[in-house]
Design a protein around this motif. Structure first.
Motif, PDB file in Angstrom:
ATOM      1  N   UNK A  33      46.918 124.339  43.204  1.00 20.23           N
ATOM      2  CA  UNK A  33      46.023 123.983  42.714  1.00 20.23           C
ATOM      3  C   UNK A  33      45.640 124.301  40.901  1.00 20.23           C
ATOM      4  N   UNK A  34      45.940 125.632  40.793  1.00 17.83           N
ATOM      5  CA  UNK A  34      46.112 125.310  39.822  1.00 17.83           C
ATOM      6  C   UNK A  34      46.570 124.923  38.707  1.00 17.83           C
ATOM      7  N   UNK A  35      45.756 124.451  37.532  1.00 18.93           N
ATOM      8  CA  UNK A  35      46.367 123.590  36.171  1.00 18.93           C
ATOM      9  C   UNK A  35      47.091 124.853  35.227  1.00 18.93           C
ATOM     10  N   UNK A  36      48.358 123.891  34.857  1.00 18.04           N
ATOM     11  CA  UNK A  36      48.918 125.251  34.121  1.00 18.04           C
ATOM     12  C   UNK A  36      48.888 125.056  32.417  1.00 18.04           C
TER      13      UNK A  36
ATOM     14  N   UNK B 165      39.406 131.715  33.671  1.00 16.96           N
ATOM     15  CA  UNK B 165      39.307 130.021  34.800  1.00 16.96           C
ATOM     16  C   UNK B 165      39.783 128.854  34.906  1.00 16.96           C
ATOM     17  N   UNK B 166      40.776 129.696  34.976  1.00 17.71           N
ATOM     18  CA  UNK B 166      41.696 129.750  36.710  1.00 17.71           C
ATOM     19  C   UNK B 166      42.773 128.260  36.093  1.00 17.71           C
ATOM     20  N   UNK B 167      43.325 128.960  34.496  1.00 18.17           N
ATOM     21  CA  UNK B 167      44.769 127.615  34.097  1.00 18.17           C
ATOM     22  C   UNK B 167      45.816 128.593  33.584  1.00 18.17           C
ATOM     23  N   UNK B 168      46.016 129.274  34.285  1.00 17.28           N
ATOM     24  CA  UNK B 168      47.204 130.547  33.536  1.00 17.28           C
ATOM     25  C   UNK B 168      48.231 129.158  32.738  1.00 17.28           C
ATOM     26  N   UNK B 169      47.836 130.413  31.495  1.00 20.07           N
ATOM     27  CA  UNK B 169      49.173 130.182  31.001  1.00 20.07           C
ATOM     28  C   UNK B 169      50.718 130.584  30.753  1.00 20.07           C
TER      29      UNK B 169
ATOM     30  N   UNK C  20      43.812 113.584  24.782  1.00 20.87           N
ATOM     31  CA  UNK C  20      44.995 113.583  25.797  1.00 20.87           C
ATOM     32  C   UNK C  20      44.481 114.530  26.348  1.00 20.87           C
ATOM     33  N   UNK C  21      46.006 115.345  26.824  1.00 24.44           N
ATOM     34  CA  UNK C  21      45.589 116.677  27.241  1.00 24.44           C
ATOM     35  C   UNK C  21      45.723 117.859  26.358  1.00 24.44           C
ATOM     36  N   UNK C  22      45.447 117.578  24.969  1.00 26.59           N
ATOM     37  CA  UNK C  22      46.136 118.613  24.005  1.00 26.59           C
ATOM     38  C   UNK C  22      45.025 118.976  23.351  1.00 26.59           C
TER      39      UNK C  22
ATOM     40  N   UNK D 229      38.634 122.339  33.422  1.00 30.91           N
ATOM     41  CA  UNK D 229      38.369 122.196  35.407  1.00 30.91           C
ATOM     42  C   UNK D 229      39.767 123.501  35.767  1.00 30.91           C
ATOM     43  N   UNK D 230      39.119 124.351  35.895  1.00 25.01           N
ATOM     44  CA  UNK D 230      40.498 124.998  36.547  1.00 25.01           C
ATOM     45  C   UNK D 230      40.264 125.105  38.043  1.00 25.01           C
ATOM     46  N   UNK D 231      41.163 126.404  38.756  1.00 23.47           N
ATOM     47  CA  UNK D 231      41.186 126.321  39.473  1.00 23.47           C
ATOM     48  C   UNK D 231      40.744 128.144  40.190  1.00 23.47           C
TER      49      UNK D 231
END
Length: 258
Positions: free
Chosen positions: A5-8, A38-42, A148-150, A172-174
């Motif tokens: 569920x975590x975005x990357x 935040x829950x967005x792993x790099x 966008x996503x950048x 919005x993270x996981x």
């Protein structure tokens, strides 16, 4: 290992000065830590030059691969600050004055005492890809932007951090990524490698990494970090690591080595 569920995220550090060694990057650690919270792993970080073709190709590659892409550097007023132009090219949109950014900067320079000139160089900082959303900059006013996503941030660490904190509420993270560290002075990595592999098999949802260290006074040891999104599993894995270190003759201590 992180829950699905975590975005990357990916970080692009842009700048010839970093690649030449003239400037030491100070943003990777901060961004990686905050994204984990935040829950967005790099998942990846790259250092790339101020080269238009490289920037455009790399941005297009990683924005298709990751949920979020963060860039640092190349949005100042000089001729080699080309990140903004390259993002416009990557998205196939015009690079043009951003009405809100333009108004902010024009008003800022003209209201200074004495008034500053909102010249062509400074106007570059208000010129962005069409459709960009501003990222506020409470330090020096000139904004970053999202396309966008950048997410495009400054390279100067203090400004980069301020921009990231302005952006953070929109991300919005996981589940947050949590970690526990156990270290043992005098215990060498080769001594515990096999046992750590077994603990990793036991806890497949937890990432377990070992990091040897050396101190000029007192010698070295090894620190083991358990990381994941389930706090109970992370804590249990860390306990197993400590028990194994003890069985291997070490004296495990929770936390980073001093």
């Amino acid at each position: 290992m992180t829950a699905p569920s975590n975005p990357t995220a990916c970080l692009l550090i842009i700048g010839d000065e970093v690649l030449s060694g003239r400037t030491q990057d100070a943003n990777l650690q901060y961004i990686a830590r905050r994204l984990g919270e935040i829950g967005i792993p790099l998942r990846e970080a790259r250092v790339i030059p101020d080269d238009r073709a490289v920037i455009v190709a790399t941005v297009n590659e990683v924005r298709a691969k990751y949920d979020h892409v963060f860039t640092t550097g190349g949005i100042g007023p000089t001729h080699d600050d080309i990140t903004s132009e390259c993002i416009a090219e990557a998205f196939g949109v015009p690079w043009e004055p951003h009405p809100e950014a333009w108004a902010r900067l024009e008003n800022y320079y003209r209201s200074r005492n004495p008034p500053g000139e909102f010249n062509a160089a400074r106007q570059r900082m208000a010129t962005m890809p069409r459709g960009a959303t501003l990222i506020d900059n409470v330090v020096s006013l000139a904004p970053g932007f999202t396309m966008g996503n950048v997410h495009v941030l400054a390279g100067v660490p203090r400004i980069c951090q301020a921009m990231f904190e302005a952006l953070a509420p929109r991300l919005r993270g996981g589940p947050p990524v949590v970690s526990r560290t156990v270290h043992a002075h005098g215990l060498m990595e080769g001594r515990i490698a096999e046992g750590l592999a077994e603990i990793q098999r036991r806890w497949p949802e937890v990432s377990i990494g070992s990091y040897p260290y050396y101190r000029p006074e007192g010698g070295g040891g090894v620190a083991v970090v358990a990381k994941g999104t389930d706090p109970d599993q992370v804590q249990a894995a860390a306990r197993d690591v400590a028990a194994f270190m003890r069985a291997a003759g070490g004296q495990p201590v929770e936390g980073e080595p001093a």
